[in-house]
Design a protein around this motif. Structure first.
Motif, short mmCIF file in Angstrom:
data_model
loop_
_atom_site.label_atom_id
_atom_site.label_comp_id
_atom_site.label_asym_id
_atom_site.label_seq_id
_atom_site.Cartn_x
_atom_site.Cartn_y
_atom_site.Cartn_z
N GLY A 149 0.80 -1.22 0.00
CA GLY A 149 0.00 0.00 0.00
C GLY A 149 0.83 1.27 0.00
N PHE A 150 2.18 1.13 -0.04
CA PHE A 150 3.00 2.35 -0.05
C PHE A 150 2.89 3.09 -1.38
CE2 PHE A 150 5.42 -0.49 2.90
CZ PHE A 150 5.07 0.19 4.05
N VAL A 151 2.95 2.34 -2.49
CA VAL A 151 2.93 2.97 -3.82
C VAL A 151 1.80 2.36 -4.63
CG1 VAL A 151 4.21 3.40 -5.94
CG2 VAL A 151 5.42 3.31 -3.77
N GLY A 152 0.78 3.17 -4.90
CA GLY A 152 -0.27 2.74 -5.81
C GLY A 152 -1.21 1.69 -5.26
N GLY A 153 -0.99 1.24 -4.06
CA GLY A 153 -1.92 0.29 -3.48
C GLY A 153 -1.64 -1.13 -3.91
N PRO A 154 -2.18 -2.12 -3.20
CA PRO A 154 -1.95 -3.52 -3.55
C PRO A 154 -2.58 -3.85 -4.89
CG PRO A 154 -3.64 -3.31 -1.86
CD PRO A 154 -3.08 -1.95 -2.07
N GLY A 155 -1.93 -4.76 -5.58
CA GLY A 155 -2.49 -5.22 -6.85
C GLY A 155 -2.38 -4.23 -7.97
N GLU A 156 -1.50 -3.22 -7.86
CA GLU A 156 -1.34 -2.26 -8.96
C GLU A 156 -0.70 -2.98 -10.14
OE1 GLU A 156 1.83 0.59 -8.66
OE2 GLU A 156 0.54 2.17 -9.42
N THR A 157 -1.27 -2.82 -11.32
CA THR A 157 -0.67 -3.47 -12.50
C THR A 157 0.51 -2.67 -12.99
OG1 THR A 157 -2.01 -2.27 -14.11
CG2 THR A 157 -2.97 -4.30 -13.21
N GLN A 158 1.36 -3.35 -13.75
CA GLN A 158 2.54 -2.67 -14.30
C GLN A 158 2.11 -1.52 -15.21
OE1 GLN A 158 5.79 -3.59 -13.51
NE2 GLN A 158 6.33 -1.67 -14.49
N ILE A 159 1.01 -1.71 -15.95
CA ILE A 159 0.52 -0.64 -16.83
C ILE A 159 0.19 0.60 -16.00
CG2 ILE A 159 -1.46 0.09 -18.23
CD1 ILE A 159 -1.46 -2.60 -19.54
N GLU A 160 -0.52 0.40 -14.87
CA GLU A 160 -0.88 1.55 -14.02
C GLU A 160 0.37 2.23 -13.47
OE1 GLU A 160 -3.30 -0.55 -11.32
OE2 GLU A 160 -5.14 -0.30 -12.47
N ALA A 161 1.36 1.42 -13.06
CA ALA A 161 2.61 1.99 -12.53
C ALA A 161 3.33 2.79 -13.60
CB ALA A 161 3.51 0.87 -12.01
N ASP A 162 3.38 2.26 -14.83
CA ASP A 162 4.05 2.96 -15.93
C ASP A 162 3.32 4.26 -16.26
OD1 ASP A 162 5.82 0.94 -15.98
OD2 ASP A 162 5.26 0.11 -17.93
N ARG A 163 1.98 4.18 -16.24
CA ARG A 163 1.19 5.37 -16.56
C ARG A 163 1.43 6.46 -15.51
NH1 ARG A 163 -4.14 3.22 -17.94
NH2 ARG A 163 -3.28 2.87 -20.01
N ARG A 164 1.51 6.04 -14.24
CA ARG A 164 1.74 7.01 -13.16
C ARG A 164 3.13 7.63 -13.31
NH1 ARG A 164 3.92 5.88 -8.73
NH2 ARG A 164 3.47 3.67 -8.86
N ALA A 165 4.12 6.80 -13.66
CA ALA A 165 5.49 7.32 -13.84
C ALA A 165 5.54 8.35 -14.97
CB ALA A 165 6.45 6.16 -14.14
N ILE A 166 4.79 8.07 -16.04
CA ILE A 166 4.74 9.02 -17.17
C ILE A 166 4.07 10.33 -16.74
CG2 ILE A 166 3.56 9.46 -19.37
CD1 ILE A 166 4.26 6.61 -20.19
N ASP A 167 2.96 10.22 -15.97
CA ASP A 167 2.27 11.41 -15.51
C ASP A 167 3.18 12.28 -14.63
OD1 ASP A 167 0.00 10.76 -16.87
OD2 ASP A 167 -1.03 9.84 -15.16
N GLU A 168 3.96 11.61 -13.76
CA GLU A 168 4.88 12.36 -12.89
C GLU A 168 5.95 13.07 -13.72
OE1 GLU A 168 6.28 9.39 -10.21
OE2 GLU A 168 4.40 9.34 -9.06
#
Length: 418
Positions: A149-168
């Motif tokens: 739950g530290f980053v993006g919550g449990p079960g965050e998909t790689q796509i969601e993580a990549d999208r968040r990195a791009i937004d940042e």
């Protein structure tokens, strides 16, 4: 060198369909604008309508697969939009990398951008484009990442993580771009104090703007027979036949079907056009699609918000590429149209008349007048000398008696110094 093959899908159901051979030629020119590509083949692919999953029909895909394999092609360039799903499927089928028109133009922009602002704008456009295509990624992007739950919550998909990195990253780039634009705004305000009128050269890419800019200014802007040879506006001072000075701005070339996100990303690069006193529209009059190209340029100028009252001059360039009869017919046509001049940026033919028209459009008709300044008005006297407006001077009991040769614009600026 990467071996590339260019495909232009000629979609019969598309109401805005362009002439297929012309569109293919332009796409091949786009490919040649990247130095590391070797175009080993190109063709028009007739298509009744796009197939949702693969773009082309299965028979055409198999036929193209054989050709691409035989030519040892590593990259396929599709001159048109390709969805993320279509891209993934075609790359699997053909075992090559694939770029659509937007992807190719972004690669060219990345290769050409020279100023800090240009580089930042390209990076932002690239990231926005990548963000929409994360769905095309391979299966490793579909894995779920467990978490506490530290980053993006449990079960965050790689796509969601990549999208968040791009937004940042986009947020960081926007902050940097804001700083650059603010600095540029300060430069523009400093220039406005001079202030010389701005004459902006605009036109379809490869119309000859940079060749014209070099001829008028003596600058060495890259002027190659290549699409998007200029990406960042270059500005130089030019003295008109009347002796008046203007700032000449060479801008990025426009192109049909330029993706809207790219027009938005390069709005600041084109903002010199918005500040222009005169817009000079340079056309390659020898090009078979010169009318369509001109319509594209006018549409983009309108979308950028160039004011209707801004004076515009049209140059029919590359007259040297036409035979004598065609050239003469165009000259006759131009005499019947207001603000149109037939020129050759390469030979200099017709440019004197064009510069006189710019002078008229700026209202820079000059008048000789005498002016008396008191001995305590040294700043005003210096201003007049700096701009080369003084033709003679005598000193009398009441101060400096100056013989001036100046325009109404000069007079208005001088009056604003009080």
């Amino acid at each position: 060198m990467t071996r590339a093959w260019v495909l232009h899908p000629d979609i019969k159901s598309d109401p805005d369909r362009r002439d297929a051979p012309m569109a293919l030629d332009e796409a091949v020119s786009l490919a040649h604008a990247l130095p590391d590509l070797e175009v080993v083949g190109h063709e028009v692919v007739p298509l009744p309508r796009p197939q949702p999953g693969m773009l082309f029909g299965s028979g055409k895909i198999a036929e193209l697969a054989e050709r691409l394999k035989a030519a040892e092609v590593e990259l396929v360039l599709v001159d048109g939009p390709v969805t993320p799903v279509q891209q993934r499927n075609l790359e699997k089928e053909w075992k090559v990398k694939l770029l659509d028109r937007t992807g190719l133009i972004l690669e060219i922009f990345s290769d050409r951008a020279a100023t800090r602002e240009g580089v930042l704008q390209v990076e932002m456009a690239h990231l926005s484009y990548q963000r929409t295509r994360l769905v095309r990624a391979w299966t490793h992007l579909e894995r779920q990442r467990g978490g506490l739950g530290f980053v993006g919550g449990p079960g965050e998909t790689q796509i969601e993580a990549d999208r968040r990195a791009i937004d940042e990253q986009l947020v960081r780039l926007r902050r940097q771009l804001d700083k650059v634009v603010r600095t540029r705004d300060l430069h523009r305000k400093a220039r406005a104090k001079v202030p010389y009128p701005i004459v902006a050269l605009v036109g379809y890419t490869n119309a000859g703007k940079s060749t014209l800019f070099n001829r008028l200014t003596g600058a060495e802007v890259m002027a190659k027979d290549m699409l998007f040879a200029t990406l960042d506006p270059t500005m130089r001072k030019v003295t008109l036949p009347t002796g008046a000075d203007v700032i000449l701005s060479d801008t990025v070339g426009f192109i049909s079907d330029l993706p809207t996100e790219l027009v938005a990303a390069f709005r600041a690069t084109l903002e010199e056009v918005l500040a222009a006193d005169v817009v000079v529209h340079v056309r390659d009059i020898s090009h078979p699609e010169t009318d369509e190209q001109a319509a594209d340029v006018r549409a983009i100028l309108e979308s950028l918000g160039v004011a209707e009252e801004t004076a515009q001059i049209e140059l029919w360039n590359k007259i040297d590429l036409l035979d004598a009869d065609e050239a003469e017919a165009l000259r006759l046509r131009a005499t019947r149209e207001d603000g149109v001049f037939v020129v050759s940026a390469l030979t200099g033919q017709g440019l004197d008349e064009m510069l006189q028209a710019v002078t008229r459009a700026l209202g820079e008709e000059r008048r000789r007048e005498e002016l008396v300044l008191g001995y305590d008005e040294g700043r005003k006297r210096a201003w007049l000398f700096e701009r080369g407006l003084v033709e003679g001077e005598q000193q009398g009991e009441d101060g400096f008696r100056l013989q001036l040769n100046w325009s109404a614009r000069d007079r208005a600026r001088f009056a604003s110094m009080d």
